[in-house]
Design an enzyme around this catalytic site. Structure first.
Site, PDB file in Angstrom:
ATOM      1  N   HIS A 120      46.659  39.341  41.625  1.00 27.47           N
ATOM      2  CA  HIS A 120      45.711  38.046  41.461  1.00 27.47           C
ATOM      3  C   HIS A 120      44.208  38.725  40.649  1.00 27.47           C
ATOM      4  O   HIS A 120      43.485  39.033  41.199  1.00 27.47           O
ATOM      5  CB  HIS A 120      45.474  37.559  42.551  1.00 27.47           C
ATOM      6  CG  HIS A 120      44.598  36.213  42.715  1.00 27.47           C
ATOM      7  ND1 HIS A 120      44.675  35.248  43.678  1.00 27.47           N
ATOM      8  CD2 HIS A 120      43.758  35.761  41.777  1.00 27.47           C
ATOM      9  CE1 HIS A 120      43.669  34.269  43.264  1.00 27.47           C
ATOM     10  NE2 HIS A 120      43.204  34.501  42.204  1.00 27.47           N
TER      11      HIS A 120
ATOM     12  N   HIS B   7      42.482  37.419  37.083  1.00 24.25           N
ATOM     13  CA  HIS B   7      42.366  36.800  35.610  1.00 24.25           C
ATOM     14  C   HIS B   7      41.667  37.559  34.493  1.00 24.25           C
ATOM     15  O   HIS B   7      40.563  38.067  34.678  1.00 24.25           O
ATOM     16  CB  HIS B   7      41.368  35.509  35.886  1.00 24.25           C
ATOM     17  CG  HIS B   7      41.854  34.567  37.079  1.00 24.25           C
ATOM     18  ND1 HIS B   7      42.616  33.425  36.784  1.00 24.25           N
ATOM     19  CD2 HIS B   7      41.769  34.571  38.246  1.00 24.25           C
ATOM     20  CE1 HIS B   7      42.919  32.910  37.951  1.00 24.25           C
ATOM     21  NE2 HIS B   7      42.472  33.581  38.848  1.00 24.25           N
TER      22      HIS B   7
ATOM     23  N   HIS C 202      47.451  29.036  42.769  1.00 23.30           N
ATOM     24  CA  HIS C 202      46.278  28.987  43.665  1.00 23.30           C
ATOM     25  C   HIS C 202      46.204  27.675  44.711  1.00 23.30           C
ATOM     26  O   HIS C 202      46.383  26.626  44.110  1.00 23.30           O
ATOM     27  CB  HIS C 202      44.996  28.692  42.711  1.00 23.30           C
ATOM     28  CG  HIS C 202      44.625  29.826  41.929  1.00 23.30           C
ATOM     29  ND1 HIS C 202      45.460  30.775  41.136  1.00 23.30           N
ATOM     30  CD2 HIS C 202      43.418  30.642  41.947  1.00 23.30           C
ATOM     31  CE1 HIS C 202      44.874  31.635  40.471  1.00 23.30           C
ATOM     32  NE2 HIS C 202      43.650  31.590  41.000  1.00 23.30           N
TER      33      HIS C 202
ATOM     34  N   GLU D  53      42.173  27.843  48.616  1.00 26.05           N
ATOM     35  CA  GLU D  53      40.912  28.650  48.338  1.00 26.05           C
ATOM     36  C   GLU D  53      39.648  27.692  48.589  1.00 26.05           C
ATOM     37  O   GLU D  53      38.943  28.065  49.115  1.00 26.05           O
ATOM     38  CB  GLU D  53      41.042  28.802  46.754  1.00 26.05           C
ATOM     39  CG  GLU D  53      39.635  29.563  46.458  1.00 26.05           C
ATOM     40  CD  GLU D  53      39.645  29.931  44.832  1.00 26.05           C
ATOM     41  OE1 GLU D  53      40.412  29.225  44.061  1.00 26.05           O
ATOM     42  OE2 GLU D  53      38.852  30.739  44.286  1.00 26.05           O
TER      43      GLU D  53
ATOM     44  N   ASP E 187      40.661  39.076  41.628  1.00 22.48           N
ATOM     45  CA  ASP E 187      40.397  37.755  40.938  1.00 22.48           C
ATOM     46  C   ASP E 187      39.576  37.803  39.807  1.00 22.48           C
ATOM     47  O   ASP E 187      40.238  37.719  38.725  1.00 22.48           O
ATOM     48  CB  ASP E 187      39.596  36.787  41.903  1.00 22.48           C
ATOM     49  CG  ASP E 187      39.888  35.219  41.910  1.00 22.48           C
ATOM     50  OD1 ASP E 187      40.607  35.166  41.025  1.00 22.48           O
ATOM     51  OD2 ASP E 187      39.007  34.577  42.629  1.00 22.48           O
ATOM     52  N   ASP E 188      38.431  38.007  39.552  1.00 22.57           N
ATOM     53  CA  ASP E 188      37.591  38.062  38.280  1.00 22.57           C
ATOM     54  C   ASP E 188      36.466  39.152  38.415  1.00 22.57           C
ATOM     55  O   ASP E 188      35.363  38.806  38.734  1.00 22.57           O
ATOM     56  CB  ASP E 188      36.787  36.788  38.487  1.00 22.57           C
ATOM     57  CG  ASP E 188      37.786  35.414  38.099  1.00 22.57           C
ATOM     58  OD1 ASP E 188      38.437  35.067  37.145  1.00 22.57           O
ATOM     59  OD2 ASP E 188      37.913  34.616  39.293  1.00 22.57           O
TER      60      ASP E 188
HETATM   61  N1  HPA Z   1      40.381  29.864  41.429  1.00 19.72           N
HETATM   62  C1  HPA Z   1      40.602  28.904  40.495  1.00 19.72           C
HETATM   63  N2  HPA Z   1      40.494  29.049  39.387  1.00 19.72           N
HETATM   64  C2  HPA Z   1      39.983  30.213  38.890  1.00 19.72           C
HETATM   65  C3  HPA Z   1      39.948  31.187  39.742  1.00 19.72           C
HETATM   66  C4  HPA Z   1      40.053  30.898  41.102  1.00 19.72           C
HETATM   67  O1  HPA Z   1      39.997  32.084  41.846  1.00 19.72           O
HETATM   68  N3  HPA Z   1      39.799  32.399  39.187  1.00 19.72           N
HETATM   69  C5  HPA Z   1      39.519  32.103  37.672  1.00 19.72           C
HETATM   70  N4  HPA Z   1      39.906  30.839  37.639  1.00 19.72           N
HETATM   71 ZN    ZN Z   2      42.115  33.228  40.942  1.00 17.96          ZN
END
Ligand code: HPA
Ligand code: ZN
Length: 347
Positions: free
Chosen positions: A21, A23, A203, A206, A285-286
């Site tokens: 996970h 991006h 996703h 969350e 994640d990011d």
């Molecule tokens: N959730 C939803 N969209 C996203 C995420 C996330 O964690 N990271 C980048 N786009």
């Molecule tokens: Zn994500």
């Protein structure tokens, strides 16, 4: 075994890891964000993008994410982003990644999926040669664009595969805002992706409750759940996912910093998820938009949740099980991970 503290850097970076996970757009270095803006003649509201990297909610994060991702204007930009993201992760123990990209905005602006995948694949190949890290791609549907563009995206992915291009593209996923979006609207797109042989994930849970996860699972037929932390609010769903060994690619630091779901990492249910039998893995994640790396994610979660080295090596090995590597590759990678782990001095 003694609880770990946040300074045990070396063992956590050395621990071999899979990431499921991440991006690519959220892994662009701040310096590269600046350079892409200059190259593509785009004005940013600040000369230091990290000033934008403070979020009060998932939707406030997405505003910034969309701005950053819109700076990727051609295949070379995608290649650079992919290459640097792997170069940056390798010293923190990354060995295999299945990486998201979300091209809805770019396709609407005239880029092609073929061009984007070609650029990403080129950057990945170069990074693989430089680091030995392997990386495959998951093309995410942006939920905020609705089911029409989602179907077109899946058709473009199928066409790419038919032409023998895009061999790195192994999965279709879905991200972006959760609120006010019914996963069932995307059932047709996911059904087409599945029958074309793509792996599928989404996703879910969350920013909303466990119903969102159950609906995504049942309506979309997903094999994995991205985040999924809301399942812990539903004991029956938790038991079902544990029984089926459905992987959850969890991102605890992101859940604190992006979704603002918990005040502190200590409050996150990660360890409880694993103790409930869920196949819950750790991911960033990011990372560039949250000042994070995978070594730090493991180290911080271990310290905050009181998890010992044995537990953390089990998380790393579960990353292999949760991946979409084929069975023979999983056996090979698992054996390699075990040998490397045996040579690490525990913190
Ligand atoms: N959730 C939803 N969209 C996203 C995420 C996330 O964690 N990271 C980048 N786009
Ligand atoms: Zn994500």
């Amino acid at each position: 075994m003694k609880p770990l503290d946040a300074h045990d850097a070396d063992a956590y970076d050395a621990l071999p890891k899979v990431e499921l996970h991440c991006h690519v757009e959220g892994a662009i270095r701040p310096q590269t964000v600046m350079e892409l803006a200059r190259k593509n003649d785009r004005r940013l509201p600040t000369s230091d993008p990290t000033e934008l990297y403070r979020y009060t909610s998932l939707d406030s994060f997405l505003e910034v994410f969309w701005l950053v991702q819109s700076l990727l204007a051609d295949p070379d930009d995608w290649a650079r982003a992919a290459h640097e993201s792997i170069i940056d992760a390798a010293p923190h123990g990354l060995r295999h990644r299945e990486m998201f990209f979300t091209p809805a905005r770019h396709l609407a602006a005239g880029q092609t999926l073929a061009g984007i995948v070609e650029g990403l694949s080129r950057g990945i190949e170069r990074a693989e040669a430089d680091t030995g890290v392997s990386c495959m791609l998951i093309c995410d549907i942006d939920r905020s664009f609705g089911p029409g563009p989602a179907g077109e995206l899946v058709d473009a992915a199928i066409e790419l595969r038919r032409r023998g291009a895009g061999e790195r593209l192994i999965g279709i996923g879905m991200d972006s805002t959760e609120r006010g979006v019914d996963p069932r609207d995307f059932a047709e797109a996911f059904a087409r992706a599945r029958s074309a042989g793509f792996h599928v994930t989404a996703h879910a849970g969350e920013d909303t409750g466990p119903d969102n996860v159950a609906t995504a699972l049942d309506a979309l037929g997903i094999e994995r759940i991205d985040h999924g932390l809301a399942v812990m609010d539903d004991p029956d769903l938790t038991a079902r996912l544990a029984e089926l060994r459905v992987p959850l690619d969890v991102c605890p630091s992101s859940n604190v910093v992006i979704a603002n779901r918990f005040a502190r990492l200590e409050d996150h249910p990660f360890r409880g998820m694993r103790q409930a039998g869920l196949l819950a893995t750790l991911n960033t994640d990011d990372p560039a938009m949250t000042d994070l790396d995978l070594g730090r994610e493991y180290r911080s979660v271990a310290a905050a949740q009181g998890m010992g080295w044995e537990e953390m090596t089990a998380v790393a090995l579960d990353g292999v099980e949760a991946s979409w590597l084929d069975e023979s590759d999983k056996r090979r990678v698992r054996a390699q991970f075990r040998a490397e782990i045996a040579a690490i001095t525990p913190p």
